[in-house]
Design an enzyme around this catalytic site. Structure first.
Site, PDB file in Angstrom:
ATOM      1  N   ARG A  52      17.503  -7.349  42.000  1.00 27.71           N
ATOM      2  CA  ARG A  52      17.120  -6.472  43.087  1.00 27.71           C
ATOM      3  C   ARG A  52      16.879  -7.320  44.353  1.00 27.71           C
ATOM      4  O   ARG A  52      17.305  -7.048  45.390  1.00 27.71           O
ATOM      5  CB  ARG A  52      16.183  -5.438  42.853  1.00 27.71           C
ATOM      6  CG  ARG A  52      15.758  -4.655  44.233  1.00 27.71           C
ATOM      7  CD  ARG A  52      15.500  -3.174  43.895  1.00 27.71           C
ATOM      8  NE  ARG A  52      14.561  -3.055  42.809  1.00 27.71           N
ATOM      9  CZ  ARG A  52      13.497  -3.293  42.662  1.00 27.71           C
ATOM     10  NH1 ARG A  52      12.680  -4.096  43.741  1.00 27.71           N
ATOM     11  NH2 ARG A  52      12.490  -2.991  41.487  1.00 27.71           N
ATOM     12  N   TYR A 104      31.238   4.992  63.938  1.00 25.11           N
ATOM     13  CA  TYR A 104      32.002   5.708  62.479  1.00 25.11           C
ATOM     14  C   TYR A 104      31.156   6.945  62.249  1.00 25.11           C
ATOM     15  O   TYR A 104      30.063   6.919  62.430  1.00 25.11           O
ATOM     16  CB  TYR A 104      31.708   4.553  61.706  1.00 25.11           C
ATOM     17  CG  TYR A 104      32.051   4.550  60.153  1.00 25.11           C
ATOM     18  CD1 TYR A 104      33.233   5.105  59.754  1.00 25.11           C
ATOM     19  CD2 TYR A 104      31.171   4.651  59.198  1.00 25.11           C
ATOM     20  CE1 TYR A 104      33.633   5.225  58.416  1.00 25.11           C
ATOM     21  CE2 TYR A 104      31.312   4.858  57.927  1.00 25.11           C
ATOM     22  CZ  TYR A 104      32.615   5.177  57.552  1.00 25.11           C
ATOM     23  OH  TYR A 104      32.937   5.397  56.155  1.00 25.11           O
ATOM     24  N   ASP A 176      28.943  -3.650  64.770  1.00 26.51           N
ATOM     25  CA  ASP A 176      29.881  -3.107  63.223  1.00 26.51           C
ATOM     26  C   ASP A 176      31.273  -3.724  63.775  1.00 26.51           C
ATOM     27  O   ASP A 176      32.027  -3.277  64.495  1.00 26.51           O
ATOM     28  CB  ASP A 176      29.916  -1.586  63.034  1.00 26.51           C
ATOM     29  CG  ASP A 176      30.519  -1.163  61.847  1.00 26.51           C
ATOM     30  OD1 ASP A 176      31.306  -2.094  61.571  1.00 26.51           O
ATOM     31  OD2 ASP A 176      29.937  -0.251  61.442  1.00 26.51           O
ATOM     32  N   LYS A 201      36.183  -2.841  52.973  1.00 27.90           N
ATOM     33  CA  LYS A 201      37.409  -2.585  53.875  1.00 27.90           C
ATOM     34  C   LYS A 201      38.280  -3.751  53.735  1.00 27.90           C
ATOM     35  O   LYS A 201      38.601  -4.235  52.532  1.00 27.90           O
ATOM     36  CB  LYS A 201      37.333  -2.215  55.243  1.00 27.90           C
ATOM     37  CG  LYS A 201      36.190  -1.128  55.154  1.00 27.90           C
ATOM     38  CD  LYS A 201      36.765   0.314  54.873  1.00 27.90           C
ATOM     39  CE  LYS A 201      35.432   1.250  54.573  1.00 27.90           C
ATOM     40  NZ  LYS A 201      34.687   1.796  55.689  1.00 27.90           N
TER      41      LYS A 201
HETATM   42  C1  LIG Z   1      33.738   2.242  56.181  1.00 24.37           C
HETATM   43  C2  LIG Z   1      32.868   1.850  57.372  1.00 24.37           C
HETATM   44  C3  LIG Z   1      31.599   1.594  57.126  1.00 24.37           C
HETATM   45  C4  LIG Z   1      30.621   2.131  55.994  1.00 24.37           C
HETATM   46  O1  LIG Z   1      30.817   1.324  55.066  1.00 24.37           O
HETATM   47  P1  LIG Z   1      30.891   1.806  53.463  1.00 24.37           P
HETATM   48  O2  LIG Z   1      30.986   0.520  52.698  1.00 24.37           O
HETATM   49  O3  LIG Z   1      31.933   2.764  53.173  1.00 24.37           O
HETATM   50  O4  LIG Z   1      29.393   2.250  53.035  1.00 24.37           O
HETATM   51  C5  LIG Z   1      30.715   1.419  58.450  1.00 24.37           C
HETATM   52  N1  LIG Z   1      31.543   1.285  59.619  1.00 24.37           N
HETATM   53  C6  LIG Z   1      32.651   1.297  59.534  1.00 24.37           C
HETATM   54  C7  LIG Z   1      33.443   0.942  60.908  1.00 24.37           C
HETATM   55  C8  LIG Z   1      33.527   1.432  58.626  1.00 24.37           C
HETATM   56  O5  LIG Z   1      34.703   1.826  58.756  1.00 24.37           O
END
Ligand SMILES: *Cc1c(COP(=O)(O)O)cnc(C)c1O
Length: 387
Positions: A52, A104, A176, A201
């Protein structure tokens, strides 16, 4: 890297392949093993204790991520949302986060449906407006939260300008960076305190694992993130970390092909009579084209379009596609199409959707690694069926 051959800065293709300590000295393994262990013997030389709070697979991935970001520290989490949770959990009751209004959908949900109950306030503004940036101090925020390009409208915010203003006021800025990754845009170099990426992603790229990362040059922030990782239980699994370490090896290759495809698709769609409007950061018609050019190395592989069609026709267009699957997520090798109003932003209020422009005819395309001609033919066929 096994040994330092020289002090010359390596290129991104090399950095993602020759990652940190692979624990390979004893065995000669080329791929790092999966350290599927919950706990470690007390007093081991590398200081691991319990997964963890750390695992060799985390360290390997973190070293690759900080090397491509060009930063001091990267801390990985179980998902992009876990990374956001780690950051927000470091705030205090009563703190206000000043947010870009087009974030998002799950970020907005996390603020509004979870952290609000714990006294964290949020204010949403349009950060493309200079008049709003100039008013930052009036909101007395404890933190600024932006993304650029935004999801799904692909608005481009002037990260440098926002960070300069915030830095003068000592307000930390979170960017982000999921839509570009550090290979296209480097938020920390533009002045951000924290650069957050959902590694689910582009970074992993194969839609088979979830993950998130927060990178920073600030030691205090790094300590807070590591603390959140272990005290809130936000750590990824060793296996997912291993998968993402494998995926990232081809990130520069995948991304350059995806960007090439996306810029060609954008040019093709721009001319199509059923397309009412199109947004791609590197199209000259994009309202913030100049800012995009100044802070991004390329236009990325996401395109958003508004169709001259009803909701029903918009959905049937998506269903007529063969190569684009209608699904959430983005950045993988396969092309996807998303209807934000009913999918990623379904949890956002209708009032907010109207305000920021998430209409029923808006679609977001994530362009993958297929051959451009095949993607173009697929789009052309599905649009043709509607005429
Ligand atoms: C997908 C996404 C997230 C969240 O990520 P997860 O891995 O699905 O929890 C946050 N910000 C953006 C811009 C995203 O496309």
């Amino acid at each position: 890297m096994k040994k330092k051959s020289s002090s010359i800065e390596l290129g991104p293709n090399t950095k993602v392949i020759h990652h940190g300590n692979s624990y390979a000295k004893e065995t000669g393994t080329i791929m790092p093993p999966i350290f599927q262990s919950a706990t470690f013997a007390h007093g081991n030389p590398l200081g691991f204790d319990y997964t963890r709070s750390g695992n060799p697979n985390f360290r390997i991935l973190e070293s690759v991520l900080s090397s491509i970001e060009g930063c001091e520290h990267s801390c990985i989490f179980a998902s992009g949302v876990s990374s956001m949770t780690a950051i927000i959990s470091s705030l205090q009751y009563g703190d206000n986060i000043l947010c870009e209004e087009n974030l998002y959908g799950c970020t907005i949900r996390l603020f509004e449906k979870v952290f609000k109950k714990f006294g964290i306030k949020t204010t949403f503004i349009d950060f493309t407006k200079e008049s709003e940036i100039n008013k930052i101090n009036e909101y007395k925020p404890a933190m600024i939260w932006i993304e650029s390009p935004t999801n799904p409208l692909l608005k481009i915010l002037d990260i440098k300008k926002i960070c300069k203003k915030a830095n003068n006021l000592n307000i930390p800025v979170v960017v982000d960076n999921t839509f570009t990754t550090s290979l296209i845009q480097k938020p920390l170099e533009l002045g951000a305190t924290l650069s957050l990426t959902s590694t689910t992603k582009f970074i992993n790229g194969h839609s088979d694992a979830l993950g998130g990362v927060v990178s920073t040059n600030d030691n205090k922030w790094h300590e807070k993130l590591v603390f959140a990782q272990k005290s809130l239980g936000l750590q990824p699994s060793p296996f997912d970390s291993w998968l993402i370490t494998r995926g990232i090896k081809t990130l520069p290759l995948r991304l350059s092909h995806q960007v090439k495809n996306a810029s060609l698709i954008a040019k093709f769609l721009k001319e199509h009579p059923l397309i009412e409007s199109i947004k791609y950061p590197f199209l000259e018609t994009h309202p913030e084209y100049k800012i995009a050019k100044s802070q991004m190395k390329s236009g990325g592989s996401l395109i958003s379009i508004k169709l001259n069609l009803s909701l029903k026709q918009t959905i049937s267009f998506c269903k007529n596609l063969n190569l684009f699957t209608m699904a959430e997520s983005l950045g993988g090798v396969e092309s996807l199409i998303c209807h934000p109003a009913s999918m990623t932003h379904a949890s956002v209020s209708q009032e907010m959707k109207n305000k920021i422009g998430i209409s029923d005819s808006l679609l977001r395309l994530s362009i993958g690694c297929e051959d451009f001609v095949d993607l173009k033919n697929d789009l052309s066929y599905a649009l043709g069926k509607l005429i």
